[in-house]
Design a protein around this motif. Structure first.
Motif, PDB file in Angstrom:
ATOM      1  N   TRP A   8      14.027  31.303  97.409  1.00 47.00           N
ATOM      2  CA  TRP A   8      13.640  31.090  96.016  1.00 47.00           C
ATOM      3  C   TRP A   8      12.901  32.303  95.462  1.00 47.00           C
ATOM      4  O   TRP A   8      12.505  33.193  96.216  1.00 47.00           O
ATOM      5  N   THR A   9      12.740  32.339  94.136  1.00 43.75           N
ATOM      6  CA  THR A   9      12.156  33.523  93.499  1.00 43.75           C
ATOM      7  C   THR A   9      10.910  33.149  92.704  1.00 43.75           C
ATOM      8  O   THR A   9      10.595  31.968  92.546  1.00 43.75           O
ATOM      9  N   TRP A  10      10.256  34.166  92.168  1.00 40.36           N
ATOM     10  CA  TRP A  10       9.051  33.914  91.389  1.00 40.36           C
ATOM     11  C   TRP A  10       9.341  33.134  90.113  1.00 40.36           C
ATOM     12  O   TRP A  10       8.481  32.370  89.662  1.00 40.36           O
ATOM     13  N   GLY A  61       9.948  14.843  90.822  1.00 38.83           N
ATOM     14  CA  GLY A  61      11.384  14.874  91.067  1.00 38.83           C
ATOM     15  C   GLY A  61      11.898  16.245  91.492  1.00 38.83           C
ATOM     16  O   GLY A  61      13.050  16.591  91.252  1.00 38.83           O
ATOM     17  N   LEU A  62      11.017  17.019  92.130  1.00 40.89           N
ATOM     18  CA  LEU A  62      11.427  18.362  92.555  1.00 40.89           C
ATOM     19  C   LEU A  62      11.707  18.382  94.054  1.00 40.89           C
ATOM     20  O   LEU A  62      10.945  17.819  94.835  1.00 40.89           O
ATOM     21  N   GLU A 107       8.416  28.055  87.345  1.00 40.96           N
ATOM     22  CA  GLU A 107       8.928  26.805  86.789  1.00 40.96           C
ATOM     23  C   GLU A 107       8.317  25.594  87.510  1.00 40.96           C
ATOM     24  O   GLU A 107       7.858  24.638  86.882  1.00 40.96           O
ATOM     25  N   TYR A 108       8.301  25.656  88.835  1.00 35.71           N
ATOM     26  CA  TYR A 108       7.701  24.580  89.631  1.00 35.71           C
ATOM     27  C   TYR A 108       6.253  24.351  89.203  1.00 35.71           C
ATOM     28  O   TYR A 108       5.834  23.220  88.979  1.00 35.71           O
ATOM     29  N   ALA A 109       5.508  25.460  89.116  1.00 41.49           N
ATOM     30  CA  ALA A 109       4.082  25.346  88.812  1.00 41.49           C
ATOM     31  C   ALA A 109       3.879  24.692  87.454  1.00 41.49           C
ATOM     32  O   ALA A 109       3.001  23.837  87.278  1.00 41.49           O
ATOM     33  N   TYR A 162      -3.918  22.000  89.249  1.00 39.89           N
ATOM     34  CA  TYR A 162      -3.222  23.264  89.036  1.00 39.89           C
ATOM     35  C   TYR A 162      -1.831  23.196  89.661  1.00 39.89           C
ATOM     36  O   TYR A 162      -1.635  22.525  90.673  1.00 39.89           O
ATOM     37  N   GLY A 163      -0.879  23.893  89.064  1.00 40.16           N
ATOM     38  CA  GLY A 163       0.442  23.993  89.666  1.00 40.16           C
ATOM     39  C   GLY A 163       0.381  24.819  90.939  1.00 40.16           C
ATOM     40  O   GLY A 163       0.903  24.440  91.982  1.00 40.16           O
TER      41      GLY A 163
END
Lengths: 294, 433
Positions: B175-177, B167-168, B182-184, B193-194
């Motif tokens: 965007w930032t690190w 759902g992303l 968070e995504y990963a 792996y993310g």
């Protein structure tokens, strides 16, 4: 006219025969070596035509370079593999010298690493030592060690892991030479000792070990020289990493010369390496009187 | 007996002469070739690091077909220390390399110093106008010693299917690190792996950061201990050891992870890498995958970060060997190559930078047969977008010293403050030398 002996006359032909080889040595070894000695006093960068004479700058820099000192330390750890490999090879040779089952097969198996391709061997060890699911760490976890070492992945253990591979690699060769030496020992000597009541241990360490000491001496000298110059094994496994923890002097030379192109500085390091090898060999040569029995 | 002595001496002399002459003959044959044969074709050798079957052969074949008087042969070198050494040796002799492609500013600088890169000012070709403003990053002492022929690109490759399942949305360009972290963490699953990072992109963010901040501070000392690096390193460290959304450094290092294959197999949701991945991503027979790939920029460290630059700009800098005997012919080829001759390489992700080439044509080549495998919207924004870019001009020694120090941090041998301090110290030491 003075009469010359037949041998003296033949001498010329001898020189003619070795000349092609000597030319090769002169062109590809002696001249480059002298050239690199000269380079040591310049700031020559590979392919760069601007060269200037810098006197002893490179040598001064060498003794101020922390990377250099850590390379010396790593070389020291790497050299540990030589005596360890000798002792193990001696014990294996002793066992294989007796009547054991499948003696021939076992000898062949111990010798196999020595004749296999270095890069292939390196790859196999990388798999074995793989930290998270390599077989070695799986076994360690199975016997109850929860956090086994990271081996090549850990800057504290990488050099020792390289030692293990080097020991394994040299074992076969050392063992074969020891076997030959053991077979030279006459059975009478050993039998006499046994009749006098010497235990098996005494026979081994007080009689057999001194009798093979010339072999040990030979293997020690050649082993130290070879190990100090060795390059391909580490280059194949870790390329001197992680974080420089397996950069021994020979890799340091390679990196300085062929990665940074600092030929002058690299020459200084390699002449230092040469000096160390020379000194170690001389010390051993003098020290041999104490423990080598011919 | 004197006779005999003379005989043997003479004999050995003859042997030596024959042996040496043997070597000499070969050299002459090669060296005289171009001059002696006015009617025959000029032979040029082009050195590049792209495997010959991934485009260069098609390029060279097309040229040779159209120009029977100038025959070009492509020689592949591997872009590592040993490969570059081989090229530099060939360049010095001036015989075996007439044209060559540089991939980093550091290497080009060395070749300029060595006098083996032709100053292109005399050709009259307007590089700034032809290649755009990013070309100027490749100027050395305010001069061009090579043609930056392609657009360099680095970005995060996203597995769109996994993004949708979690759902992303496809992330915003700025965007930032922390977003990436968070995504990963959200995308991580068992055996997935993310985030994976290709070695070539590992330092993309920190490099882009100092490209804006300056490699050194105003007083000339190292800027390697800046706070943005600290934040980025700490976040990445957390991702490895706390979130476990990206492989631990030592693990990735020793198992030589094939990150592109893993991403295409669906073993990672995101991959940070350059455009060279297209070569495999477009190859559906060897790397079949059922998901669409979307793209995101390589994130900056913080949202309020100033002057962040993106990995990219131009690359594949084609130089003419200043020691070559056929510089005119070589230049003729170089110009042809940059202005469209290189198009067959576009399907592997090498988009020409020259304005003489229709961008549409290159993109069509890139996407031929795999149009449905990419998310068009993010591709247009990221892959074909315009970003402020940089070329890092830091000597190899400094990069290696920096790597040794951050490796200690990611192997948990040294804390972050000590790492930054020793990176800066070693950088300062090398500045002095």
């Amino acid at each position: 006219m003075k009469r010359r002996s037949w041998i003296q006359k033949q001498g010329w032909i001898g020189y003619a025969f070795i000349m092609p080889n000597m030319l090769g040595i002169l062109l590809f070894f002696i001249i480059p070596a002298l050239f690199s000695f000269g380079l040591m006093f310049t700031d020559y960068q590979f392919a760069n035509p601007n060269v200037s004479f810098t006197g002893l700058d490179n040598i001064e820099r060498l003794f101020q370079d922390e990377q250099f000192y850590s390379a010396v330390r790593h070389t020291g750890i790497f050299l540990l593999s030589v005596p360890i490999s000798l002792v193990i090879a001696f014990i294996v040779a002793l066992v294989l010298n007796r009547s054991v089952y499948l003696k021939g097969l076992l000898r062949g198996m111990f010798f196999l690493p020595y004749i296999s391709s270095g890069v292939a061997v390196a790859f196999v060890w990388m798999l074995l030592f793989q930290p998270s699911h390599g077989p070695i760490n799986e076994v360690l976890r199975w016997i109850g060690i929860a956090t086994p070492p990271g081996w090549f992945a850990d800057s504290d253990t990488a050099m020792y892991a390289i030692d293990v591979v080097q020991i394994w690699f040299m074992l076969g060769y050392n063992m074969i030479i020891y076997l030959a030496a053991l077979q030279e020992i006459s059975a009478e000597q050993l039998e006499a000792a046994r009749i006098d009541g010497a235990s098996a241990r005494t026979v081994t360490w007080k009689i057999v070990w001194p009798l093979v000491s010339p072999t040990t001496f030979l293997l020690l000298i050649t082993g130290l020289i070879m190990t100090m110059k060795s390059f391909s094994l580490i280059q194949a496994i870790t390329q001197g990493g992680p974080s420089g923890s397996t950069t021994i002097l020979s890799l340091f030379v390679y990196k300085t010369a062929f990665s940074y192109y600092e030929m002058g500085y690299a020459s200084a390091i390699s002449w230092f390496l040469f000096a160390v090898i020379l000194i170690i060999t001389i010390i051993q040569w003098i020290g041999q009187k104490r423990w080598v029995h011919y | 007996m004197n006779k005999k002595k003379w005989f043997t001496t003479a004999l050995s002399f003859v042997i030596a002469t024959v042996l040496l002459a043997g070597c000499g003959d070969n050299k002459d044959a090669q060296g005289n070739d171009p001059q002696a044969s006015a009617g025959k074709a000029v032979k040029l050798k082009l050195w590049g690091a792209v495997p010959v079957e991934a485009g260069p052969q098609a390029v060279v074949d097309a040229w040779n077909e159209a120009n029977p008087d100038i025959e070009v042969e492509y020689i592949r070198y591997v872009n590592d220390d040993a490969g570059n050494l081989k090229l530099d040796t060939a360049l010095m002799t001036g015989q075996d390399a007439d044209l060559y492609i540089n991939y980093t500013l550091t290497r080009l600088q060395k070749r300029v110093d060595a006098g083996v890169a032709l100053d292109l000012a005399s050709t009259g070709y307007d590089i700034d106008a032809q290649m755009g403003p990013d070309a100027a990053q490749w100027k050395i002492n305010d001069k061009y010693y090579g043609l930056p022929t392609k657009k360099n690109m680095a970005f995060i490759w996203l597995n769109k299917k996994m993004l949708d399942e979690a759902g992303l949305p496809v992330p915003a360009l700025d965007w930032t690190w922390s977003d990436l972290k968070e995504y990963a963490a959200k995308l991580k699953k068992d055996n997935v792996y993310g985030l994976l990072q290709h070695e070539a992109s590992f330092t993309a963010t920190i490099d882009g950061t100092i490209a804006g901040l300056g490699v050194t501070k105003a007083d000339g000392t190292s800027n390697f201990d800046n706070d943005l690096w600290k934040q980025q390193f700490t976040m990445l460290h957390d991702m490895m050891f706390v979130d476990k959304s990206t492989p631990e450094y030592g693990e990735q290092l020793t198992s030589k992870m094939p990150v592109d294959t893993m991403f295409l197999k669906g073993e990672a949701a995101m991959l940070s890498a350059g455009e060279f991945i297209f070569r495999n991503a477009n190859n559906l027979t060897e790397f079949p995958h059922d998901f669409q790939i979307a793209f995101a920029t390589i994130p900056q460290v913080t949202a309020d970060q100033k002057d962040y630059k993106y990995s990219g700009g131009l690359g594949d800098v084609l130089s003419v060997n200043a020691k070559s005997k056929n510089q005119e012919a070589a230049w003729k080829f170089a110009q042809w190559y940059a202005d469209g001759g290189m198009l067959p390489m576009a399907s592997g992700g090498r988009i020409p930078s020259s304005k003489s080439v229709d961008n549409k044509q290159a993109m069509d080549l890139l996407l031929k047969g795999v149009e449905d495998k990419y998310d068009v919207d993010s591709m247009n924004k990221v892959v074909f977008g315009q970003f402020e870019s940089f070329q890092l001009s830091v000597p190899q020694q400094v990069l290696d010293a920096r790597k040794e120090e951050y490796e200690k941090y990611f192997l948990n041998k040294q804390d972050i403050d000590a790492t930054l301090a020793s990176m800066a110290k070693r950088h300062n030491d090398l500045i002095k030398n």
